[in-house]
Scaffold this motif. Sequence first.
Motif, PDB file in Angstrom:
ATOM      1  N   CYS A  55     -31.422 -26.631  40.033  1.00 61.77           N
ATOM      2  CA  CYS A  55     -30.602 -27.568  40.786  1.00 61.77           C
ATOM      3  C   CYS A  55     -31.340 -27.895  42.088  1.00 61.77           C
ATOM      4  N   PRO A  56     -32.009 -29.053  42.175  1.00 64.34           N
ATOM      5  CA  PRO A  56     -32.774 -29.366  43.392  1.00 64.34           C
ATOM      6  C   PRO A  56     -31.932 -29.420  44.663  1.00 64.34           C
ATOM      7  N   PRO A  57     -30.768 -30.079  44.683  1.00 66.14           N
ATOM      8  CA  PRO A  57     -30.031 -30.122  45.958  1.00 66.14           C
ATOM      9  C   PRO A  57     -29.515 -28.759  46.411  1.00 66.14           C
ATOM     10  N   GLY A  58     -29.167 -27.881  45.471  1.00 64.12           N
ATOM     11  CA  GLY A  58     -28.700 -26.543  45.836  1.00 64.12           C
ATOM     12  C   GLY A  58     -29.801 -25.512  45.860  1.00 64.12           C
ATOM     13  N   ASP A  59     -30.967 -25.870  45.299  1.00 63.89           N
ATOM     14  CA  ASP A  59     -32.131 -24.993  45.211  1.00 63.89           C
ATOM     15  C   ASP A  59     -31.784 -23.645  44.581  1.00 63.89           C
ATOM     16  N   PHE A  60     -31.186 -23.703  43.404  1.00 68.89           N
ATOM     17  CA  PHE A  60     -30.920 -22.494  42.623  1.00 68.89           C
ATOM     18  C   PHE A  60     -31.230 -22.760  41.160  1.00 68.89           C
ATOM     19  N   PHE A  61     -31.361 -21.680  40.408  1.00 68.16           N
ATOM     20  CA  PHE A  61     -31.624 -21.752  38.973  1.00 68.16           C
ATOM     21  C   PHE A  61     -30.458 -21.127  38.211  1.00 68.16           C
ATOM     22  N   ILE A  62     -30.243 -21.613  36.991  1.00 69.27           N
ATOM     23  CA  ILE A  62     -29.253 -21.017  36.097  1.00 69.27           C
ATOM     24  C   ILE A  62     -29.993 -20.252  35.007  1.00 69.27           C
ATOM     25  N   ASP A  63     -29.707 -18.959  34.880  1.00 70.73           N
ATOM     26  CA  ASP A  63     -30.329 -18.077  33.882  1.00 70.73           C
ATOM     27  C   ASP A  63     -31.853 -18.213  33.837  1.00 70.73           C
ATOM     28  N   PRO A  64     -32.538 -18.104  34.964  1.00 71.30           N
ATOM     29  CA  PRO A  64     -33.994 -18.261  34.952  1.00 71.30           C
ATOM     30  C   PRO A  64     -34.678 -17.136  34.183  1.00 71.30           C
ATOM     31  N   VAL A  65     -35.782 -17.484  33.546  1.00 71.67           N
ATOM     32  CA  VAL A  65     -36.532 -16.511  32.754  1.00 71.67           C
ATOM     33  C   VAL A  65     -37.644 -15.849  33.561  1.00 71.67           C
ATOM     34  N   ARG A  66     -37.830 -16.303  34.813  1.00 67.00           N
ATOM     35  CA  ARG A  66     -38.798 -15.702  35.721  1.00 67.00           C
ATOM     36  C   ARG A  66     -38.095 -15.414  37.047  1.00 67.00           C
ATOM     37  N   PRO A  67     -38.628 -14.484  37.836  1.00 64.93           N
ATOM     38  CA  PRO A  67     -38.010 -14.217  39.142  1.00 64.93           C
ATOM     39  C   PRO A  67     -38.003 -15.459  40.032  1.00 64.93           C
ATOM     40  N   VAL A  68     -36.847 -15.728  40.655  1.00 64.01           N
ATOM     41  CA  VAL A  68     -36.691 -16.883  41.538  1.00 64.01           C
ATOM     42  C   VAL A  68     -35.942 -16.439  42.795  1.00 64.01           C
TER      43      VAL A  68
ATOM     44  N   ALA B 198     -30.601 -17.109  41.822  1.00 63.17           N
ATOM     45  CA  ALA B 198     -30.260 -17.266  40.409  1.00 63.17           C
ATOM     46  C   ALA B 198     -28.756 -17.168  40.211  1.00 63.17           C
ATOM     47  N   LEU B 199     -28.226 -18.057  39.381  1.00 64.69           N
ATOM     48  CA  LEU B 199     -26.850 -17.978  38.907  1.00 64.69           C
ATOM     49  C   LEU B 199     -26.920 -17.546  37.444  1.00 64.69           C
ATOM     50  N   ILE B 200     -26.211 -16.473  37.096  1.00 60.27           N
ATOM     51  CA  ILE B 200     -26.347 -15.855  35.775  1.00 60.27           C
ATOM     52  C   ILE B 200     -25.051 -16.014  34.990  1.00 60.27           C
ATOM     53  N   THR B 201     -25.168 -16.531  33.744  1.00 58.43           N
ATOM     54  CA  THR B 201     -23.976 -16.746  32.919  1.00 58.43           C
ATOM     55  C   THR B 201     -23.441 -15.455  32.318  1.00 58.43           C
ATOM     56  N   HIS B 202     -24.337 -14.549  31.897  1.00 63.03           N
ATOM     57  CA  HIS B 202     -23.903 -13.287  31.306  1.00 63.03           C
ATOM     58  C   HIS B 202     -25.074 -12.318  31.272  1.00 63.03           C
ATOM     59  N   ALA B 203     -24.804 -11.078  30.902  1.00 61.93           N
ATOM     60  CA  ALA B 203     -25.775 -10.007  31.118  1.00 61.93           C
ATOM     61  C   ALA B 203     -26.665  -9.684  29.927  1.00 61.93           C
ATOM     62  N   HIS B 204     -26.717 -10.518  28.889  1.00 61.77           N
ATOM     63  CA  HIS B 204     -27.694 -10.272  27.829  1.00 61.77           C
ATOM     64  C   HIS B 204     -29.107 -10.459  28.378  1.00 61.77           C
ATOM     65  N   ALA B 205     -30.046  -9.723  27.802  1.00 60.28           N
ATOM     66  CA  ALA B 205     -31.389  -9.630  28.377  1.00 60.28           C
ATOM     67  C   ALA B 205     -32.140 -10.952  28.401  1.00 60.28           C
ATOM     68  N   ASP B 206     -31.819 -11.891  27.515  1.00 58.69           N
ATOM     69  CA  ASP B 206     -32.527 -13.161  27.530  1.00 58.69           C
ATOM     70  C   ASP B 206     -31.976 -14.121  28.583  1.00 58.69           C
ATOM     71  N   HIS B 207     -30.887 -13.753  29.241  1.00 60.08           N
ATOM     72  CA  HIS B 207     -30.313 -14.583  30.293  1.00 60.08           C
ATOM     73  C   HIS B 207     -30.326 -13.884  31.654  1.00 60.08           C
ATOM     74  N   ALA B 208     -30.325 -12.585  31.657  1.00 61.25           N
ATOM     75  CA  ALA B 208     -30.213 -11.814  32.897  1.00 61.25           C
ATOM     76  C   ALA B 208     -31.424 -10.910  33.055  1.00 61.25           C
ATOM     77  N   ARG B 209     -32.274 -11.244  33.998  1.00 60.42           N
ATOM     78  CA  ARG B 209     -33.498 -10.480  34.222  1.00 60.42           C
ATOM     79  C   ARG B 209     -33.529  -9.941  35.647  1.00 60.42           C
ATOM     80  N   ALA B 210     -34.342  -8.933  35.845  1.00 56.85           N
ATOM     81  CA  ALA B 210     -34.480  -8.342  37.176  1.00 56.85           C
ATOM     82  C   ALA B 210     -35.505  -9.115  37.999  1.00 56.85           C
ATOM     83  N   GLY B 211     -35.455  -8.916  39.320  1.00 53.94           N
ATOM     84  CA  GLY B 211     -36.488  -9.437  40.197  1.00 53.94           C
ATOM     85  C   GLY B 211     -36.119 -10.663  40.998  1.00 53.94           C
ATOM     86  N   HIS B 212     -34.896 -11.199  40.825  1.00 49.07           N
ATOM     87  CA  HIS B 212     -34.492 -12.369  41.601  1.00 49.07           C
ATOM     88  C   HIS B 212     -34.164 -11.963  43.040  1.00 49.07           C
ATOM     89  N   GLY B 213     -34.308 -12.927  43.956  1.00 54.03           N
ATOM     90  CA  GLY B 213     -33.966 -12.640  45.341  1.00 54.03           C
ATOM     91  C   GLY B 213     -32.474 -12.453  45.519  1.00 54.03           C
TER      92      GLY B 213
END
Length: 336
Positions: free
Chosen positions: A16-29, A32-47
């Motif tokens: 989201c450019p105006p809010g400068d956030f990612f939804i379920d990013p696959v790399r550390p950002v 991050a806004l996370i939809t759920h805790a499965h490993a392909d959507h929820a990863r470690a290392g985000h700020g």
Amino acid sequence: MRGSDLLVPRPEGLHCPPGDFFIDPVRPVPRALITHAHADHARAGHGAVLATRQTLDIMGLRLGESFCGSAQAAEPGDPIEIGGVRVAFHPAGHVLGSAQIAVERAGFRIVAAGDYARAPNPTCTAFEPVPCDIFITEATFGLPVFRHPPAATEIGRLLTSIDRFPERSHLVGVYALGKAQRVIRLLRDAGYEAPIHLHGALRRLCDYYVTEGIDLGELRDATTDRGKTTDFAGAVVLGPPSAFAATWIRRFADPLIAFASGWMQVRARARQRGVELPLIISDHCDWDGLTATLTEIAPSEVWVTHGREEALVRWCALEGLPARPLHLVGYEDEAE
């Protein structure tokens, strides 16, 4: 406003450019806004991570308490402003804590559904349809061949097998988050009151579900340290798919291998896994669930992500509904 003004695909995930956030990013950002805790959507290392309280709790259990720099719990339905963008989390019906994320600016709303399901699930809050201009849908089972039977019917097949083969241990492969707890609850709702035995990898999440008010009945560890393999004759034992390729299964009496997944509708997958009793129990929408959801929500446009994208895009075209695939990578069937 165009959809690309609010959300755009990037290698890290939806941005989201105006809010400068990612939804379920696959790399550390950074955010991050996370939809759920499965490993392909929820990863470690985000700020910073924004998710429902239950998703944050489960991420902590699975990834360690220091999985991100800072965490904020979103209350379902309550809007939060991020850089002039309003976001809100709404139930997705997938697993405990799962949510769709509505992103809105200047009256234009996109809903990123994450993984979602419409079938009744006693272990999480039901999917909530949210009106929107653009709906981002998964397509895990986005082919007309995928029409899943009622979960109670599949549990009935398992109970019939237990009655028919009382001398055998029934080993059921389940994903650790969501599927294990749902299968247990389905068994209890069907009247199965005997203890259910767990592989150690399932214990923490099952215990967490219990603390959240999901009654799973008596659960025991699947160990032979203090007994014999024959102690498990006639018992139901749940374990993660990875355990079925290990020496773990040797401790059970004449094991009958079952596996609970929407993929069990594909007979070749069941054969490859050596599954004797495939149980078609899915925590995702099947084809009818996907198309019914799009019809119900009636967005102006549909974006399709991870799964069988092209078939659902084609269905939308035939229905006169503008749609396009996002071609995001890094989101797979839960391989846990």
